[in-house]
Design a protein around this motif. Structure first.
Motif, short mmCIF file in Angstrom:
data_model
loop_
_atom_site.label_atom_id
_atom_site.label_comp_id
_atom_site.label_asym_id
_atom_site.label_seq_id
_atom_site.Cartn_x
_atom_site.Cartn_y
_atom_site.Cartn_z
N GLY A 168 0.84 -1.19 0.00
CA GLY A 168 0.00 0.00 0.00
C GLY A 168 0.87 1.25 0.00
N ILE A 169 0.43 2.28 -0.72
CA ILE A 169 1.20 3.52 -0.82
C ILE A 169 0.30 4.71 -0.50
CG2 ILE A 169 2.48 5.05 -2.38
CD1 ILE A 169 3.31 2.55 -3.97
N CYS A 170 0.74 5.56 0.42
CA CYS A 170 0.06 6.81 0.80
C CYS A 170 -1.36 6.50 1.30
CB CYS A 170 0.08 7.81 -0.35
SG CYS A 170 -0.34 9.50 0.18
N VAL A 171 -2.41 6.94 0.61
CA VAL A 171 -3.77 6.62 1.04
C VAL A 171 -3.97 5.10 1.04
CG1 VAL A 171 -6.22 6.81 0.41
CG2 VAL A 171 -4.78 8.84 0.42
N GLY A 172 -3.26 4.40 0.17
CA GLY A 172 -3.31 2.94 0.19
C GLY A 172 -2.88 2.38 1.54
N GLN A 173 -1.86 2.99 2.16
CA GLN A 173 -1.46 2.57 3.51
C GLN A 173 -2.60 2.84 4.49
OE1 GLN A 173 2.39 3.32 5.95
NE2 GLN A 173 1.04 4.97 6.57
N GLN A 174 -3.17 4.02 4.42
CA GLN A 174 -4.20 4.41 5.38
C GLN A 174 -5.44 3.52 5.26
OE1 GLN A 174 -4.77 8.64 4.89
NE2 GLN A 174 -2.59 9.08 5.21
N LEU A 175 -5.79 3.14 4.03
CA LEU A 175 -6.97 2.31 3.82
C LEU A 175 -6.78 0.89 4.34
CD1 LEU A 175 -8.05 3.39 0.22
CD2 LEU A 175 -8.95 4.22 2.41
N LEU A 176 -5.54 0.46 4.48
CA LEU A 176 -5.28 -0.86 5.04
C LEU A 176 -5.44 -0.89 6.56
CD1 LEU A 176 -2.17 -1.91 2.91
CD2 LEU A 176 -4.48 -2.89 2.76
N CYS A 177 -5.61 0.27 7.17
CA CYS A 177 -5.77 0.35 8.63
C CYS A 177 -7.23 0.14 9.03
CB CYS A 177 -5.23 1.69 9.12
SG CYS A 177 -3.44 1.85 8.87
N ARG A 178 -7.50 0.24 10.32
CA ARG A 178 -8.83 -0.09 10.86
C ARG A 178 -9.85 1.01 10.58
NH1 ARG A 178 -7.91 -1.33 16.72
NH2 ARG A 178 -7.48 0.90 16.78
N HIS A 179 -9.43 2.27 10.73
CA HIS A 179 -10.36 3.39 10.67
C HIS A 179 -9.58 4.65 10.35
CE1 HIS A 179 -12.79 6.74 12.35
NE2 HIS A 179 -13.82 5.99 12.01
N SER A 180 -10.19 5.59 9.63
CA SER A 180 -9.56 6.88 9.38
C SER A 180 -10.44 8.01 9.90
CB SER A 180 -9.33 7.08 7.87
OG SER A 180 -8.82 8.39 7.62
N GLU A 181 -9.80 9.00 10.50
CA GLU A 181 -10.52 10.20 10.92
C GLU A 181 -11.04 11.00 9.72
OE1 GLU A 181 -8.12 12.53 13.58
OE2 GLU A 181 -8.53 11.21 15.29
N GLU A 182 -10.47 10.76 8.55
CA GLU A 182 -10.94 11.46 7.36
C GLU A 182 -12.32 10.92 6.97
OE1 GLU A 182 -9.28 13.02 3.08
OE2 GLU A 182 -8.50 11.11 3.84
N GLY A 183 -13.34 11.71 7.22
CA GLY A 183 -14.71 11.29 6.92
C GLY A 183 -15.24 10.22 7.85
N ASP A 184 -14.57 10.02 9.01
CA ASP A 184 -14.99 9.00 9.98
C ASP A 184 -15.22 7.67 9.27
OD1 ASP A 184 -15.76 7.81 12.36
OD2 ASP A 184 -17.83 8.55 12.25
#
Length: 198
Positions: free
Chosen positions: A75-91
């Motif tokens: 995963g790269i950039c947002v790809g890394q973040q999407l692999l996580c459990r939850h993002s504060e971006e847009g809850d």
């Protein structure tokens, strides 16, 4: 070696394609389950909004395909973040490979600009992904959200606070920085990923 790039609405595919071509690899850009599952390596890049990207992945069944992959995935950039459990971006509930929540940078001083943009050094390296590199090598970042340091952290960077520049769990690796935009250091990281054993 067959390399697939996940096709979805999150940008920056072609800079990744060009970086791989410099390594002698012509990847497939695909959202087809069969092509993703049979590839030797899968790259999951992204820029933009986590909620919009996750909505698209779910609507097209890509969430289940990605989480079910068994070969090395990067995963790269947002790809890394999407692999996580939850993002504060847009809850946003994400894919949940990494049991950690993505946070928004909160500046402490007026000179701490968000998004964090530009070159930053890598520290606390501990993965074959960084073979041939050393503490203090620089890579290129553009992001307003970050993955906190956690048990899966394999490299750190520091902007406002220390955070995960890269994470790894089982067959999933991920970087907050853009290896495809990080010159020779990024090229080394991509080559190392291609050489990682299953």
């Amino acid at each position: 070696m067959e390399i697939a790039i996940v096709k979805y609405n999150a940008g920056n595919m072609f800079s990744v394609v060009n970086a791989l071509k410099r390594l002698g690899i012509t990847p497939q850009i695909t959202d087809e389950a069969e092509q993703l599952q049979k590839a030797d390596r899968v790259l999951f890049p992204g820029q933009g909004n986590a909620k919009t990207a996750m909505d698209y992945l779910r609507q097209h069944g890509l969430d289940k395909i990605i989480t079910g992959l068994r070969q090395p995935v990067l995963g790269i950039c947002v790809g890394q973040q999407l692999l996580c459990r939850h993002s504060e971006e847009g809850d946003t509930p994400c894919l949940g490979i990494f049991d950690v929540d993505v946070k928004k940078f909160v500046p402490n001083h007026h000179d701490e600009k968000v998004p964090a943009m530009g070159w930053n050094e890598l520290t606390h390296l501990k993965s074959p992904l960084f073979k041939g590199l050393h503490e203090g090598n620089y890579t290129y970042f553009v992001h307003s959200y970050y993955v906190p340091v956690c048990e899966d952290t394999i490299a750190q960077a520091n902007y406002i606070l220390p955070y995960s520049a890269a994470i790894h769990k089982k067959n999933f690796w991920a970087t907050q920085f853009h290896p495809e935009k990080s010159g020779q250091v990024g090229e080394t990281i991509l080559r190392n990923f291609l050489e990682i054993k299953d």
